[in-house]
Design an enzyme around this catalytic site. Sequence first.
Site, PDB file in Angstrom:
ATOM      1  N   THR A 118      15.244  43.443  44.330  1.00  0.00           N
ATOM      2  CA  THR A 118      15.163  42.525  45.476  1.00  0.00           C
ATOM      3  C   THR A 118      13.751  41.996  45.717  1.00  0.00           C
ATOM      4  O   THR A 118      13.548  41.152  46.593  1.00  0.00           O
ATOM      5  CB  THR A 118      15.650  43.231  46.763  1.00  0.00           C
ATOM      6  OG1 THR A 118      14.875  44.424  46.929  1.00  0.00           O
ATOM      7  CG2 THR A 118      17.128  43.576  46.687  1.00  0.00           C
ATOM      8  N   ALA A 119      12.768  42.502  44.983  1.00  0.00           N
ATOM      9  CA  ALA A 119      11.384  42.051  45.199  1.00  0.00           C
ATOM     10  C   ALA A 119      10.558  42.345  43.955  1.00  0.00           C
ATOM     11  O   ALA A 119      11.014  43.021  43.035  1.00  0.00           O
ATOM     12  CB  ALA A 119      10.782  42.782  46.403  1.00  0.00           C
ATOM     13  N   SER A 148       2.370  54.101  36.851  1.00  0.00           N
ATOM     14  CA  SER A 148       1.251  53.409  37.495  1.00  0.00           C
ATOM     15  C   SER A 148      -0.044  53.990  36.954  1.00  0.00           C
ATOM     16  O   SER A 148      -0.062  55.128  36.476  1.00  0.00           O
ATOM     17  CB  SER A 148       1.305  53.637  39.009  1.00  0.00           C
ATOM     18  OG  SER A 148       0.115  53.196  39.624  1.00  0.00           O
ATOM     19  N   TYR A 154       1.448  59.790  46.381  1.00  0.00           N
ATOM     20  CA  TYR A 154       1.867  58.666  45.530  1.00  0.00           C
ATOM     21  C   TYR A 154       1.428  58.926  44.086  1.00  0.00           C
ATOM     22  O   TYR A 154       2.218  58.786  43.142  1.00  0.00           O
ATOM     23  CB  TYR A 154       1.308  57.337  46.048  1.00  0.00           C
ATOM     24  CG  TYR A 154       1.712  56.172  45.153  1.00  0.00           C
ATOM     25  CD1 TYR A 154       3.039  55.770  45.079  1.00  0.00           C
ATOM     26  CD2 TYR A 154       0.784  55.500  44.359  1.00  0.00           C
ATOM     27  CE1 TYR A 154       3.436  54.720  44.233  1.00  0.00           C
ATOM     28  CE2 TYR A 154       1.156  54.456  43.527  1.00  0.00           C
ATOM     29  CZ  TYR A 154       2.486  54.073  43.463  1.00  0.00           C
ATOM     30  OH  TYR A 154       2.882  53.052  42.630  1.00  0.00           O
ATOM     31  N   GLU A 169       5.131  42.980  47.067  1.00  0.00           N
ATOM     32  CA  GLU A 169       5.255  43.491  48.442  1.00  0.00           C
ATOM     33  C   GLU A 169       4.767  44.936  48.550  1.00  0.00           C
ATOM     34  O   GLU A 169       4.856  45.562  49.608  1.00  0.00           O
ATOM     35  CB  GLU A 169       6.715  43.372  48.901  1.00  0.00           C
ATOM     36  CG  GLU A 169       7.156  41.930  49.042  1.00  0.00           C
ATOM     37  CD  GLU A 169       8.641  41.772  49.381  1.00  0.00           C
ATOM     38  OE1 GLU A 169       9.281  42.744  49.819  1.00  0.00           O
ATOM     39  OE2 GLU A 169       9.157  40.659  49.190  1.00  0.00           O
ATOM     40  N   ARG A 204      18.513  45.904  50.132  1.00  0.00           N
ATOM     41  CA  ARG A 204      18.644  44.713  50.991  1.00  0.00           C
ATOM     42  C   ARG A 204      19.709  43.764  50.439  1.00  0.00           C
ATOM     43  O   ARG A 204      19.447  42.980  49.526  1.00  0.00           O
ATOM     44  CB  ARG A 204      17.278  44.031  51.137  1.00  0.00           C
ATOM     45  CG  ARG A 204      16.367  44.799  52.091  1.00  0.00           C
ATOM     46  CD  ARG A 204      14.959  44.304  52.059  1.00  0.00           C
ATOM     47  NE  ARG A 204      14.256  44.631  50.831  1.00  0.00           N
ATOM     48  CZ  ARG A 204      12.982  44.333  50.581  1.00  0.00           C
ATOM     49  NH1 ARG A 204      12.287  43.700  51.486  1.00  0.00           N
ATOM     50  NH2 ARG A 204      12.424  44.669  49.430  1.00  0.00           N
ATOM     51  N   ASP A 222      21.031  52.937  47.735  1.00  0.00           N
ATOM     52  CA  ASP A 222      19.716  53.527  47.928  1.00  0.00           C
ATOM     53  C   ASP A 222      19.541  54.572  46.827  1.00  0.00           C
ATOM     54  O   ASP A 222      20.366  55.482  46.707  1.00  0.00           O
ATOM     55  CB  ASP A 222      19.680  54.183  49.326  1.00  0.00           C
ATOM     56  CG  ASP A 222      18.311  54.702  49.692  1.00  0.00           C
ATOM     57  OD1 ASP A 222      17.594  55.186  48.799  1.00  0.00           O
ATOM     58  OD2 ASP A 222      17.965  54.634  50.885  1.00  0.00           O
ATOM     59  N   VAL A 223      18.506  54.441  46.011  1.00  0.00           N
ATOM     60  CA  VAL A 223      18.354  55.377  44.880  1.00  0.00           C
ATOM     61  C   VAL A 223      18.170  56.823  45.345  1.00  0.00           C
ATOM     62  O   VAL A 223      18.339  57.755  44.562  1.00  0.00           O
ATOM     63  CB  VAL A 223      17.181  55.000  43.924  1.00  0.00           C
ATOM     64  CG1 VAL A 223      17.436  53.680  43.213  1.00  0.00           C
ATOM     65  CG2 VAL A 223      15.844  54.994  44.638  1.00  0.00           C
ATOM     66  N   LYS A 278       3.725  59.434  40.584  1.00  0.00           N
ATOM     67  CA  LYS A 278       3.592  58.635  39.360  1.00  0.00           C
ATOM     68  C   LYS A 278       3.158  59.511  38.174  1.00  0.00           C
ATOM     69  O   LYS A 278       3.477  59.200  37.025  1.00  0.00           O
ATOM     70  CB  LYS A 278       2.634  57.464  39.592  1.00  0.00           C
ATOM     71  CG  LYS A 278       3.227  56.410  40.553  1.00  0.00           C
ATOM     72  CD  LYS A 278       4.543  55.819  40.038  1.00  0.00           C
ATOM     73  CE  LYS A 278       5.174  54.799  40.956  1.00  0.00           C
ATOM     74  NZ  LYS A 278       6.450  54.269  40.467  1.00  0.00           N
TER      75      LYS A 278
END
Length: 252
Positions: free
Chosen positions: A11-12, A139, A152, A188, A35, A59-60, A156
């Site tokens: 979605t993004a 990442s 975070y 986003e 979404r 939703d994962v 990753k």
Amino acid sequence: MNRIILITGATAGFGRATALKFAKNGYNVIITGRRKERLDALEKELSNYNIKVLSLNFDVRNSKEVESAVKTLPEEWKNIDILVNNAGLAVGLERIDAGIIDDWDRMIDTNIKGLLYVTRAVSPLMVVRGKGHIFNLGSIAGKGAYEGGNVYCATKSAVDSLTKSMRIDLLKHNIRVTQIAPGMADTEFSLVRFKGNAEKANAVYKGVTALTAEDIAEVIYFCATLPDHVCINDLVITPTQQADVYFTNRKT
Ligand code: NDP
Ligand code: 8X3
């Protein structure tokens, strides 16, 4: 039926750009995300490309939803050639002593557990066919830690490690597993990380020509369309102005 790609988080950002890139090149696309209105709009846009599109709204983080969405796929959609485990997020940038536990849970549940649930549901479909290609969005944050990145970065790093073990576990089934590990990309992502604070989000990219979602889609497409005997294991990609998580050459 054309080749099929399933993309989480379409979605993004990277997921959306990847859906468009593959659709333009004749792939049938399964797009997923939470979404619904965005999925509907993207489904419409993708239909311009003379391919088939299927939207899955889940939703994962919900293992039951993930399992059921994949199990109930129409038979012809079960021949998934490429899975892009892209859905993910960073939430907050607090140091460890001030971390918000709900933010930690969201990142761990989405970036690690969500990726596992989707892989658990989709990889057996590839094993049966003796072919497939799985992409995991890691990442540079998984390659080196930075202040406030704590959880975070850890999620990753987990993606980095899981990519390696997935490649080993799926080796005898002829399944390619590739990690794409980007640096700063203007999507986003930062708006989500700073909970809608656009000023803070924009500051992340100040003075830098950041990567775009289309850059990442291009790289995924490149890896996916190499000859079958070639597997890119791990691809780190940063803006030219960024060397790693610490060194960025900002123009003032
Ligand atoms: P965006 O915020 O633009 O897109 C994230 C996507 O993930 C959205 O489609 C969102 O869909 C989906 N998503 C988030 N949580 C869930 C969930 N619980 N269930 C289903 N879908 C979810 O970010 P990016 O495109 O930049 O990020 C994509 C991936 O790339 C992430 O894994 C991110 O960590 C990684 N990454 C990003 C970098 C960057 O600088 N942008 C750099 C390195 C890696 P919806 O909200 O509709 O569910
Ligand atoms: C996103 C890149 O450096 O903002 O994964 O963590 S970074």
